[in-house]
Design a protein around this motif. Structure first.
Motif, PDB file in Angstrom:
ATOM      1  N   ASN A 157       0.821  -1.213   0.000  1.00 25.72           N
ATOM      2  CA  ASN A 157       0.000   0.000   0.000  1.00 25.72           C
ATOM      3  C   ASN A 157       0.856   1.264   0.000  1.00 25.72           C
ATOM      4  OD1 ASN A 157       0.846  -0.607   2.656  1.00 25.72           O
ATOM      5  ND2 ASN A 157      -0.863   0.505   3.549  1.00 25.72           N
ATOM      6  N   LYS A 160       2.289   1.657  -3.508  1.00 23.92           N
ATOM      7  CA  LYS A 160       1.251   2.208  -4.391  1.00 23.92           C
ATOM      8  C   LYS A 160       1.068   3.704  -4.169  1.00 23.92           C
ATOM      9  CE  LYS A 160      -1.551  -1.986  -4.787  1.00 23.92           C
ATOM     10  NZ  LYS A 160      -2.841  -2.602  -4.392  1.00 23.92           N
ATOM     11  N   GLU A 161       1.067   4.127  -2.905  1.00 23.23           N
ATOM     12  CA  GLU A 161       0.930   5.553  -2.581  1.00 23.23           C
ATOM     13  C   GLU A 161       2.092   6.350  -3.164  1.00 23.23           C
ATOM     14  OE1 GLU A 161      -0.289   9.212  -0.676  1.00 23.23           O
ATOM     15  OE2 GLU A 161      -1.381   7.402  -1.214  1.00 23.23           O
ATOM     16  N   ALA A 164       1.726   6.507  -6.976  1.00 22.66           N
ATOM     17  CA  ALA A 164       0.599   7.404  -7.331  1.00 22.66           C
ATOM     18  C   ALA A 164       0.991   8.867  -7.140  1.00 22.66           C
ATOM     19  CB  ALA A 164      -0.632   7.057  -6.509  1.00 22.66           C
TER      20      ALA A 164
END
Length: 169
Positions: A157, A160-161, A164
């Motif tokens: 996670n 991914k952050e 992004a």
């Protein structure tokens, strides 16, 4: 020979994740990012643990005292960690006119574990962070400092952050 391109890709990916997290507004990155990016130009700096972080409202202080305040309180951290954050603040941001230090009975206690160790991941190059985190259970390992992307092991996670935020998604 396939290992060299794979390692290069891991270094590039780590750069993307680190750089993206340094722009993230996630709870544990926002204040660190403001500090490191020299975005805090405040008259009143609020320091302390979770009580300072959760109970001292900059909005109320600013509206009542007609000042500009910023809260760098750290959830779950005691004075040693708070002081390390303050030293990093002083290295990157202008000196405030006033400092409010929240003082309570546990201020000079310490914990055994490294609380929310993920908050330090993009800034492991900083010697202050390396030194302050080195004595806790859950401290960063040599592999996490050396091998590309290893520090993000089991943190999909967060990866991914970072990706992004790097690509402004």
């Amino acid at each position: 020979m396939a290992t060299i391109p794979a390692i290069a890709i891991l270094y590039v990916l780590q750069y993307i994740v680190d750089t993206g997290l340094k722009k993230s507004k996630m709870q544990y990155y926002a204040v660190w990012n403001d500090i490191y990016n020299s975005k805090i130009n405040t008259d009143v700096l609020i320091c302390g643990g979770s009580r300072a972080w959760m109970q001292i409202s900059t909005r109320i202080l600013d509206s009542t005292l007609h000042t500009n305040s910023y809260n760098i309180g750290m959830d779950g951290c005691f004075f040693r960690m708070q002081y390390a954050r303050f030293k990093i603040f002083m290295a990157h941001d202008p000196k405030p006119k006033y400092i409010i230090q929240n003082v309570d009975l546990v201020l000079f206690s310490d914990r055994k574990d490294l609380f929310v160790r993920e908050q330090f991941l993009p800034y492991l190059h900083d010697t202050i962070i390396q030194n302050i985190t080195s004595h806790y259970i859950g401290k960063f390992t040599t592999a996490e400092y050396i091998f590309p992307l290893f520090k993000y092991n089991n943190h999909l996670n967060i990866i991914k952050e970072g990706i992004a935020c790097f690509f402004n998604m």
